[in-house]
Each structure stands twice: as structure tokens, then as C-alpha cells.
Enzyme design. Structure first.
Site: not given
Lengths: 473, 364
Positions: A325-326
Site C-alpha cells: 500500500h505504501g
């Protein structure tokens, strides 16, 4: 070119007309046309990233037959490793390089070294996580024998770059999509009509729900949590869960709808996630294309529940989901938290099985209580997700203890939308199917009126032309 | 169904028909609005529709938005009559008569009389009537030099191109705060765009504008949740520079000048609800500020204007402190109703007399 823009609607109509009417009887030309349209769509964000997606496509297209045709398993493995290393290296450079450099700087400073490695000046190409994973699913599927290497480069390029799902999924498996590119593939009857119905639902979810919840609850609360009462901050945490669901599932609906109008089927990505009765069950209902990707290719790949320690394997998988996701410690923690819950649930299930106790069946109030509990676990863990950093999440959590602040700015439109979102999420699923068949049954003039009416309504309620949340991944 | 058969599918045909019908419906609605605008505004209506109606056009020679010349348009909520210069004023001769006093009131929507139903309810018209009563032997002309949406740069351009040649005796500069709105437009800096194409809806499309204008309530935020910009964080230099540039332009033309501080209908001593209601227009225009932020930013910028004006020895009329807030004089957050126009015109007249800007019926 975001979906809810005049530019996309114009683009979509041109592509639909070209693919359906002009090139309808020329399947090869039609696919080429869709490929050009997909690259155009992607390069409308930034033309410079066209080369990147082309490079990832070419590398995996080249490696695919090498894996398939290798006689020796070790050779197959080497080619697969090459595909994974190159694809992941590209992803890591664009998405994670600065995170590693930053963490390295922190570590060196902590150890007393006065070194400051400069950060790289790189832009994150939109949707890179999605199309990278899609590309490597191809080589992985060939290695596993689930699909065959594709002969046509343009078919493979279209699979990687197909514009409806290019920037935010669903992550399409090669074994699911490539067979649809064969000319004798049968299309569902009335696919255009149901596709349009899906698109309408997606636009409503995004503009009338996600963006409104963002403006009235989420954005102000997360921008200045210290200004609001703990009650408002709590409502904003819940609202964020519905915002992100409406936003992402809205995108998926539009993507699936657009694909269907063009004659292709994309897999579903959500299944009432807040009706989950456990965190593991939540991941079977949320971003299904991604969670199943990690399950099939990573969890099972490192041993699953058969080899090694299943809890370790689970933790590795969920940390990877978090990092997907990041780039940030907040995402690592997000994955760890979910991995812990899923591990605990697995341990309890194993314990029950060993003791001969059956799994609990939730019904009535108990079911509602279980939904609420799991929803709270998910919603609060998203503090790490929405805050943007660990510090922001802590800041927000601290503000929730400031009981002396009483500001509760309630807006009627926001409240109505929030309540409606809740009701819709818990209505029976067959009503949703009812909506699609209702749309298909009504006379064409009413269909047109509905399109115009909804368009005007969405313009009226639209607070901003906000990008979809998952574009950043 | 094979891909080559899809056109023959009944459902798919239905989709095409529904798309075509939807496009026809949208086009029909747009055409009706364009026709309505044409009937109200004449030929130019569909060419350049700006702001709250279709009475404007873009003058290529002056590079300015102006009212279409010589129109008498009933827009429903107001009747706008313009002169040949494209101003909401009676016709004015190029050459000034011997016993004539010419004053130009330079500004934006407040001067133009955005919510005034007839020209006679605007501030310039009321001031002209008051002055005419005071100087019955003189021919008084107060030119309405206000166009809705004008920034300082437009006002300077209007002065240079249209008003200066009219041999003015005095300029009253009631600027409005359109320049403050620039703070809310992404800091005025667009990110670098490397996209292949950015297609947007043409500006002349009326349907969307009309829809958005009439459904503001759906998007309205409670004041507490507004994303507020801190007025203290603003870079005020562009505001200062452009305001000063207008003053210099007028001073260089040797025309006496009176500067007006911009008033507003809401004040800090009102209840929160009352401020919220009265500030609706300001909030829609300067949406990046909270109500307190609006008070702060307007006061700060009024102070800047006053400070610069005093530096040039220009008198300043403090309308923001002289006009009571509320509904009596205001039609919305900043625009005056007819009673307000009369009140403001009287205050201006008093100021002109106090500063002897029009002593002996002539210009000082």
C-alpha cells in the site's frame, strides 16, 4: 484522466464507438485500437510513464515463453527469478527507494554517524503497483502451469495496460484475462447494458458517497484533529472506512462496467467487507484481487500452512500487503496489526479443532456484535492508513482523548449520506442484483432520463474532482 | 454470443439508443439555456458568458470583460441598461461640458450593483442624484466603473483604456475584494503538467454553471469544518503591488482620488449563526477561509489599502466601520440593496464635502 471527468466521458464514448461500431467486425484491429487507447489513457497523466509500462510489458512478454519452453525446472526458476527481480526492482525504485534511504539515514543517525544520503528525485507513476503485479502474475502463472505463454505481443500488452483497470485494479490474472482476448471468446448477452448499470453505481458511490463523506467528516478531522471533539473524531474514523470502501469499490464498479461495455469481464473486488465476522474473513471480502494475489503467490509460495511456520508465513504475507500500500512504517505496522489478528484467529481455530470444538455460528444480535467488533478493528487500524505517517496517527489518537473539546459540526447532507451508506451496506445482496435487472428492464427513454438525471445530481452534489484513493498505490 | 454479434444484441442496441437520447436531452437542455441567454443578452451571449449571467462580452481591444454595449436586459432579478462604453451607466459624451463634474466610481460587483434590480438603485446613481441636489447648477455625472469579478489589474485597465480619456474630476476607488479570492485558487500556482491532453468542458456551457449555482446548499459546509487557510500565512505582496499600481495609474493621470475600505454585512459581534448566514456569499467566493479567517483577511487587506493610500496622501473612506451590518443595507455578504446604496452614497457625499474634494461645486 480520472473517471469522473468530462475528459474521461468523452474518451470513453469515442473508444466505445470505435471498438463496438467501427471495428466491431475486426477483432484484431479492435484489440490494437484498445491498446492504443489504453496507452493514451495512461499517458494523459504523464506521457513519460508510457515507456515504463512498455518496458515492464516487454520484459515479461519475453520471459514468458522462456519459462514455458525450458525443459529443466532450475532453468524455469532462473527465468522466473529474473522476471520477478526486474519487475520488483522497477517497482522498488519508484515506490520504495526514498523510504529505504530515509530509513537508512535514520538508522545511521541513531548509530551516531553523521551521514545524510540524499533522497532521489523520482515521481511515483500512477498505478505502478497494479500493473507490475499483473505482469508478474503472468510469468508466475506460466511457471505454475496455470496459463500458457501468449504469442501475440499486442494481446499481452493489452492485458497489462487495459485502461479500465490500469491504475487501480482489480489486479487481473493472466489466466483470467488472456483467454478473453481470443477471437472465439463468447461475450455475455446484454453486457453493455449491465456494464452501464455498473458504471452508474460506481459513479454514485464515488461522487455521492465517498467524496461527500470526505468533505464533511474525514478531511477536516484528519487535517486538524485537535479542533474536534472525540465523538466527531470517532465518527470520522468510521466515515473514513465507508469513504475508502465507496471510493475503491466505486472505482472497481466503473472499471468493471467500462470493461464489460467493451466486452471483457473483470473479477469482483469487494463482497460487503464490513459484514466480515473475522479479520481473515474481512480479507476475503476486501480488495479480493490483491489479497488473493498475495495468498496464492506469496503465502502459498513460502509454504502456506503446509511448510514452515504458518504464523510466520501469515505475518510475512500481511506485512507485504501493508508495504504494497505504501512506503512507510505506518504501512508496515498496518500489515503487522492485521497479520497479528489473522494469526490469532488461526491459532484459536486450530485450538478449537484440536479440542473438537466447532466454529461459532453468528446469528442475530451476536452476528451484529461480531460485525461491529471486526469493523472497529479495521476502522481503527486505518488510522495508520489515513494518517499518512505514524506521527499523524498518534496525533489523531491523542486528540481523541481531549474530552474538553466539544465541537461536533454536523452537516445534514453529510449525515444523510453516511446513514444511507450504512443502510446500503447491510441491505440484502439480491437487491443489488435487482437494481441491475431493473435498469435493464426499464424503457430506453427512462434509461436515458436516468442517465441525465444522475449526471445532473452528481454534478450538483460533487464537492470536488477528487482522485480515487487507491490511485496513490 | 460471439464478439462480432454484439451489435445485433437487443440490450446492446438499447444502450446505444439510450446514450443517443441522453446526449440529445443534455444538448436540448443546453440549447434551451443558450436560447434563453441569447434572448436576454443578444448575439454575444453564447460567445462569452461570464459570471452570473450572459450580459457580458470580452472586448478584444481593451482586453477586458465589459457589459455588452447599449443593452436593456431584464434578467428576471434585475434590469441592466448599459451605455456604449459597456458600463452600467447612462450614455456619456466624450467631451466634457463646461459646467460638468465628472466622477468615476471604479470597482467591481458592489459598484456595478450586482444585486440592484435597476440602475437607479446603484451607488453611483444615488451619489449622482445626491450631488446633483447639492450642486443644482452643475451637470453631475457619476460614471459606474464597476464590473462584477474585476481584479485590480482589470480596474487599472478600465481606468487607462475607458475612463481616463473622459477627463475625470475625481475617481472613487471602491475596489472590492476579488483579489483576495486569488488566495483560494491553489496559491495561483498550477503543478507542472506532463499529460498528453487535458480536455475540459467549454466555458460557454451554461447547464453545469446553472446547476452548480442553484444547488450550493448541497455542498455547503458547516463553518467549523471548512478547510481554512491561515490569513497570516498569505503572501500579501502581489496584493500590495497590484493595488499600488492602480493608485499610481490614477495619480499619474492627475485625477484626485478617494479610496474606500471594503465593507461586509457580518461582524464579529454578531451571533455565530447570523455570521454564518450573512457570510454565505463570501464563503462561497473565498472558500478557503473560515469565518474568522474572512474577518481577519478582509481587515488585513483593508488596512493594507489604507496604509498605501495614506502613503500617497489619498483620503480613505472607512465604509467597513461606518455601515451597520445585517440585512438592512446588505442584500448578501458584501453587496448593497437600494437602501444600502443610498446610505453609502450619503456617506461618500459627506466624505467628499469633508475633504473638500468638490469644493465650490468644482473640483479641488
Amino acid at each position: 484522466m480520472i473517471f469522473q471527468s468530462f475528459q474521461f466521458l468523452s474518451f470513453f464514448l469515442v473508444v466505445l464507438f470505435g471498438a463496438r461500431i467501427v471495428l466491431g467486425k475486426f477483432p484484431e484491429l479492435r484489440k490494437l485500437f484498445l491498446l492504443v487507447a489504453s496507452y493514451f489513457f495512461y499517458m494523459c497523466w504523464d506521457w513519460r510513464f508510457g515507456g515504463l509500462i512498455l518496458a515492464i510489458t516487454f520484459i515479461n512478454y519475453y520471459i514468458g515463453p522462456k519459462i514455458q519452453n525450458a525443459d529443466d525446472d532450475s532453468v524455469k526458476k532462473r527465468w522466473l527469478a529474473l522476471s520477478l527481480i526486474i519487475s520488483m526492482a522497477i517497482l522498488a525504485y519508484f515506490k520504495y527507494a526514498n523510504f529505504f534511504i530515509d530509513s537508512m539515514n535514520d538508522l545511521l543517525t541513531m548509530l551516531g554517524f553523521s551521514v545524510n544520503i540524499p533522497l532521489l528525485n523520482v515521481l511515483l507513476p500512477i498505478g505502478i503497483s497494479f500493473y507490475t503485479f499483473q505482469s508478474i502474475s503472468y510469468t508466475l502463472d506460466i511457471y505454475k502451469g496455470r496459463t500458457e505463454a501468449v504469442e501475440s505481443f499486442s494481446d499481452f500488452a493489452l492485458f497489462v495496460a487495459f485502461f479500465p483497470q490500469l491504475v487501480a485494479g482489480p489486479i487481473v490474472r493472466a489466466s483470467h484475462f488472456l483467454p478473453q482476448l481470443k477471437n472465439d471468446h463468447k461475450e455475455e448477452p446484454d453486457s453493455m447494458e449491465t456494464g452501464v448499470a455498473l458504471m452508474i453505481r460506481g459513479f454514485i458511490k464515488k461522487i455521492a458517497f465517498a467524496d461527500v463523506l470526505a468533505v464533511h467528516f474525514v478531511d477536516p478531522a484528519f487535517a486538524n484533529p485537535e479542533l474536534y471533539s472525540p465523538l466527531f473524531l470517532l465518527v470520522a474514523i468510521y466515515a473514513y472506512s465507508y469513504q475508502v470502501y465507496m471510493d475503491f469499490s466505486g472505482y472497481t464498479d466503473i472499471a468493471r462496467g467500462v470493461a464489460r461495455t467493451l466486452g471483457y469481464e473483470l473479477q469482483i473486488n469487494f463482497n460487503r467487507p464490513y459484514q466480515a465476522v473475522s479479520v481473515s474473513n474481512f480479507w476475503q471480502r476486501w480488495h479480493i484481487s490483491m489479497s488473493s494475489f498475495f495468498r496464492d503467490y506469496l503465502f502459498f509460495g513460502i509454504g502456506g500452512s503446509r511448510y514452515g511456520n504458518v504464523y510466520f508465513n501469515l505475518m510475512v504475507t500481511f506485512i507485504a500487503i501493508g508495504i504494497w500500500h505504501g512506503a512507510g512504517w505506518n504501512f508496515v505496522l498496518y500489515g503487522t496489526l492485521h497479520g497479528t489478528f489473522v494469526g490469532l484467529e488461526r491459532w484459536r481455530r486450530n485450538k478449537r479443532a484440536a479440542e473438537g470444538i466447532s466454529e461459532p455460528e453468528y446469528q442475530g444480535i451476536r452476528l451484529a456484535a461480531q460485525w461491529f467488533w471486526i469493523f472497529n478493528v479495521v476502522a481503527f487500524s486505518r488510522l495508520l492508513f489515513r494518517g499518512g505517517s505514524l506521527d499523524s496517527a498518534i496525533h489523531y489518537a491523542k486528540a481523541m482523548t481531549h474530552f474538553e473539546v466539544t465541537s461536533l459540526p454536523v452537516n445534514m447532507v453529510g449525515v444523510v449520506i453516511f446513514v444511507l451508506a450504512l443502510i446500503l451496506h447491510y441491505t440484502p445482496l439480491h437487491w443489488t442484483y435487482g437494481w441491475k435487472s431493473f435498469y435493464c428492464r426499464i424503457p430506453v427513454v427512462i434509461q436515458s432520463g436516468l442517465i441525465v438525471g444522475i449526471l445532473y445530481f452528481l454534478v450538483a452534489i460533487s464537492t470536488k474532482e477528487a482522485p480515487f484513493i487507491y490511485f496513490q498505490f | 454470443m460471439n464478439k462480432s454479434d454484439y451489435i445485433s444484441s437487443r440490450g446492446n442496441r438499447k444502450v446505444w439508443i439510450s446514450f443517443i437520447l441522453a446526449i440529445l436531452m443534455l444538448s436540448g437542455a443546453e440549447a434551451a439555456l443558450q436560447f434563453r441567454a441569447y434572448m436576454k443578452g443578444g448575439d454575444e451571449a453564447s460567445v462569452e458568458t461570464i459570471d452570473d449571467g450572459s450580459i457580458y462580452y470580452f472586448n478584444e481591444d481593451y482586453q477586458l470583460k465589459l457589459i455588452q454595449p447599449n443593452i436593456d436586459v431584464d434578467e428576471g432579478h434585475r434590469v441592466v441598461r448599459s451605455n456604449s462604453l459597456g458600463l452600467r451607466s447612462p450614455e456619456i459624451q466624450t467631451k466634457k461640458q463646461d459646467n460638468e463634474i465628472r466622477i468615476a466610481m471604479l470597482g467591481a460587483s458592489s459598484v456595478m450593483g450586482m444585486i440592484n434590480p435597476v440602475n437607479e438603485d446603484t451607488i453611483p446613481y444615488r451619489l449622482q442624484a445626491d450631488l446633483q441636489a447639492q450642486f443644482p447648477d452643475k451637470k453631475i455625472n457619476v460614471i459606474n466603473g464597476g464590473i462584477a469579478g474585476y481584479y485590480f489589474a482589470d480596474q487599472q485597465q478600465l481606468f487607462e483604456k475607458v475612463l481616463k480619456p473622459l477627463d475625470l474630476d475625481l475617481v472613487i476607488f471602491y475596489s472590492g475584494f476579488n483579489n483576495v479570492s486569488l488566495y483560494c485558487e491553489d496559491g495561483g500556482v498550477a503543478p507542472e503538467n506532463h499529460g498528453l491532453l487535458n480536455l475540459t468542458l467549454p466555458k460557454w456551457v451554461l447547464s453545469i454553471e446553472l446547476l452548480v449555482k442553484n444547488t450550493a446548499i448541497l455542498r455547503e459546509l458547516r463553518p467549523e469544518v471548512e478547510q481554512s487557510t491561515d490569513p497570516k500565512s498569505l503572501n500579501e505582496k502581489p496584493f500590495r503591488d497590484s493595488f499600488e499600481s492602480v493608485l499610481k495609474s490614477i495619480q499619474n493621470a492627475n485625477v484626485p482620488l478617494l479610496v474606500v475600505r471594503n465593507p461586509r454585512a457580518y461582524s464579529r459581534d454578531m451571533s455565530e449563526e447570523e455570521q454564518y448566514e450573512l457570510s454565505a456569499f463570501s464563503r462561497s467566493k473565498d472558500g478557503c477561509f473560515s469565518i474568522e479567517g474572512l474577518h481577519d483577511v478582509y481587515d488585513r487587506h483593508n488596512n493594507i489599502m489604507e496604509e498605501i493610500s495614506r502613503g500617497y496622501g489619498i483620503p480613505v473612506l472607512k465604509l467597513d466601520q461606518l455601515v451597520p451590518g445585517g440585512h438592512q443595507y446588505y442584500g448578501d455578504s458584501i453587496h448593497f440593496n437600494a437602501e444600502g446604496s443610498e446610505f453609502v452614497a450619503n456617506l461618500m457625499l459627506e466624505e467628499l464635502n469633508r475633504d473638500h474634494l468638490l469644493s465650490d461645486g468644482g473640483v479641488k
